[in-house]
Design a protein around this motif. Sequence first.
Motif, mmCIF file in Angstrom:
data_model
loop_
_atom_site.group_PDB
_atom_site.id
_atom_site.type_symbol
_atom_site.label_atom_id
_atom_site.label_comp_id
_atom_site.label_asym_id
_atom_site.label_seq_id
_atom_site.Cartn_x
_atom_site.Cartn_y
_atom_site.Cartn_z
ATOM 1 N N ASN A 68 0.794 -0.994 -0.093
ATOM 2 C CA ASN A 68 -0.012 -0.110 -0.097
ATOM 3 C C ASN A 68 0.889 1.199 0.041
ATOM 4 O O ASN A 68 1.443 1.540 0.988
ATOM 5 C CB ASN A 68 -1.000 0.005 1.114
ATOM 6 C CG ASN A 68 -1.727 1.190 1.305
ATOM 7 O OD1 ASN A 68 -1.661 2.146 0.444
ATOM 8 N ND2 ASN A 68 -2.727 1.388 2.060
ATOM 9 N N PHE A 69 1.145 1.881 -1.144
ATOM 10 C CA PHE A 69 1.988 2.898 -1.378
ATOM 11 C C PHE A 69 1.404 4.278 -0.469
ATOM 12 O O PHE A 69 2.184 5.388 -0.690
ATOM 13 C CB PHE A 69 2.154 3.332 -2.930
ATOM 14 C CG PHE A 69 2.899 2.307 -3.402
ATOM 15 C CD1 PHE A 69 4.188 1.974 -3.040
ATOM 16 C CD2 PHE A 69 2.287 1.456 -4.270
ATOM 17 C CE1 PHE A 69 4.869 0.849 -3.759
ATOM 18 C CE2 PHE A 69 2.902 0.390 -4.801
ATOM 19 C CZ PHE A 69 4.375 0.307 -4.664
ATOM 20 N N TYR A 70 0.234 4.014 0.112
ATOM 21 C CA TYR A 70 -0.280 5.283 1.166
ATOM 22 C C TYR A 70 0.092 5.058 2.508
ATOM 23 O O TYR A 70 -0.048 5.857 3.578
ATOM 24 C CB TYR A 70 -1.852 5.510 1.087
ATOM 25 C CG TYR A 70 -1.953 6.000 -0.303
ATOM 26 C CD1 TYR A 70 -1.966 7.365 -0.818
ATOM 27 C CD2 TYR A 70 -2.806 5.259 -1.432
ATOM 28 C CE1 TYR A 70 -2.085 7.749 -2.168
ATOM 29 C CE2 TYR A 70 -3.029 5.635 -2.647
ATOM 30 C CZ TYR A 70 -2.834 7.140 -2.881
ATOM 31 O OH TYR A 70 -2.842 7.536 -3.949
ATOM 32 N N ARG B 242 6.073 4.191 0.923
ATOM 33 C CA ARG B 242 5.598 5.405 -0.028
ATOM 34 C C ARG B 242 6.202 5.177 -1.345
ATOM 35 O O ARG B 242 5.468 5.569 -2.531
ATOM 36 C CB ARG B 242 6.006 6.829 0.379
ATOM 37 C CG ARG B 242 5.197 7.264 1.784
ATOM 38 C CD ARG B 242 3.791 7.657 1.515
ATOM 39 N NE ARG B 242 3.707 9.063 0.910
ATOM 40 C CZ ARG B 242 2.591 9.452 0.306
ATOM 41 N NH1 ARG B 242 1.508 8.288 0.320
ATOM 42 N NH2 ARG B 242 2.389 10.681 -0.220
ATOM 43 N N MET C 240 -0.098 11.225 -6.656
ATOM 44 C CA MET C 240 -0.840 10.499 -5.531
ATOM 45 C C MET C 240 -1.264 11.690 -4.354
ATOM 46 O O MET C 240 -0.484 12.588 -4.246
ATOM 47 C CB MET C 240 0.373 9.612 -4.997
ATOM 48 C CG MET C 240 0.111 8.340 -5.448
ATOM 49 S SD MET C 240 1.973 7.337 -5.165
ATOM 50 C CE MET C 240 1.349 6.853 -3.382
ATOM 51 N N LEU D 77 -2.098 6.423 5.009
ATOM 52 C CA LEU D 77 -2.900 5.838 5.736
ATOM 53 C C LEU D 77 -2.047 5.232 6.897
ATOM 54 O O LEU D 77 -1.075 4.565 6.813
ATOM 55 C CB LEU D 77 -3.375 4.559 4.808
ATOM 56 C CG LEU D 77 -4.387 3.807 5.593
ATOM 57 C CD1 LEU D 77 -5.833 4.316 5.825
ATOM 58 C CD2 LEU D 77 -4.652 2.391 4.855
#
Lengths: 215, 354
Positions: free
Chosen positions: A125-127, A132, B1, B6
């Motif tokens: 999950n690049f969030y 990142r 992005m 998160l």
Amino acid sequence: MKRVTLFCGHYGSGKSNIAVNYAFRLRETYDKVALADVDVVNPYFRSLDSKSELEEKGIRVIALPFANTNVDLPALPSEVYGLVERRDIHAVLDVGGDDRGALALGRFVPYIQEENDYDMFFVANFYRPLTRTATEALGVMNEIFSACRLPFTGIINNSNLGEETVARDVVETVAEAEKLAEISGLPLVYTTYSERLGEINVPSPFPIRLQKKYF
Amino acid sequence: MSDKVLMKGNEAIAEAAIRAGCRHYFGYPITPQTEVAAYMAKRMPKIGGVFLQAESEIAAINMVYGVAGTGRRVMTSSSSPGVSLKQEGISYIAGSDLPCLIVNVQRGGPGLGGIQPSQSDYFQATKGGGHGDYHLIVLAPSSVQEMADMTSKAFDLADKYRMPAMLLADGTIGQMMEPVKLAEPVEHPFVEKEWAVTGTKMQREHHIVNSLYLVPEQLEKKNFERYERYKKVEENEVIYESFMMDDAEYCVVAFGIAARVSKNAVVAARKEGIKVGLIRPVTLWPFPKKVLSETAEKVKGFLSVELSMGQMIEDVKLATSCRRPVGLCRRSGGMIPSPDEVLEAIKNMQRGEE
């Protein structure tokens, strides 16, 4: 679909949600499917939360003996050996986060490698703040490999911002996921996202149903 | 992005602390706050900071005491049983007038309790868990975003008033994941503080960090001076959130995760025509006494919703001088009330009144 499928990744990358959905997908093709929640790291949110739904669909659920109780004891159930050694059942293993979670896997690795009918997916999950970029994610992949010594076979891009996720957020991570595939030399097998987002134009889309949240 | 990330609540605390200029973390692992330490262990070495897993919580808080004496931003984090162990050190830090951040991601108690969320350290946090006359600034986040924002705020307040600040969270907010917009890192070049122990270089008088005053007149004077500062905190730093209170006839009071659940219940009650609102104390010390006192003039009753046997309810009663009935909706031991349970309690309060 291989006989044993393992989901590993940085903690909080979405492994449990994907593992549960993957087990449902396996059940569409195979009679005997089991999901083992072998996350020894996370005490709160886990695939075990979907136990009743999984069992309704005839999927066997194996959990840590003390999961979701007040006992904070990271012991692995002996039944997991059965899953790995007996080759008559399709097994999904939801592994704990990071290298620490993957460490617990080490004891099963000789059996998995001997049979050599497995997929081990890296969920990205690049969030997430520590993954990142593709380079940071590759760092976590290498740490996990060092801990469990089982080579990854593919990458799942599960980039999301939780309930706030919109389709664009997913699409905008495709390039990073492809870069991770390139530098790791592994295929990008799925792009997973919440089914509430409808159809999204991404490589190998896999809409998933999210586990229920209570607050 | 998207520029949001998160994060788990625990990670948000750690990253926000780093961005607020904290380069010293001392702790000891305990569920459900271990991710704070895990995150610090990964990040601190990369940015020239110090992460140290101490041999115990007692050692960790005394390391915090040491760094705080040098005037640098420093923190520790733990969960309930671990925070109990830190109380002696916290009292010493308060007695030495030093700023620092202590994070408590609460779990069920007493004793070793459990690992599920709780708010039963309210008394300990707000009434001085250690010995002596002192207060902590206590902030109670109710979302992952607030975990980040209030970490930064807590450091600022601690520095401003030269006193320890506590972030009083709970296991749920520590473990849950939500999108967060992080503040840009602020550079905090080390500012020479008039009290910090940084070496005299033979050019100034010694600075002494100490909480021992054997002459009672001196100790009393120190305590009076400190309470003058506390008075300023009470006058200037109260934070609360008011939700649907404009025409409210009943007022729910809840903080942290209990406030989140209560908001859902308030919205549900409004749909059924019950005029109810919510006041959420964001600072638990200083407690939002004034607004609650004013609210007592307007509403028929209060309902305190807590993940404890009933602790904050005492402050609600004090703030309102018991002019209105104060009901209690509680769960304990790691349980969280459902919105339906809170709604039922709101209805009971209304039935009791009318």
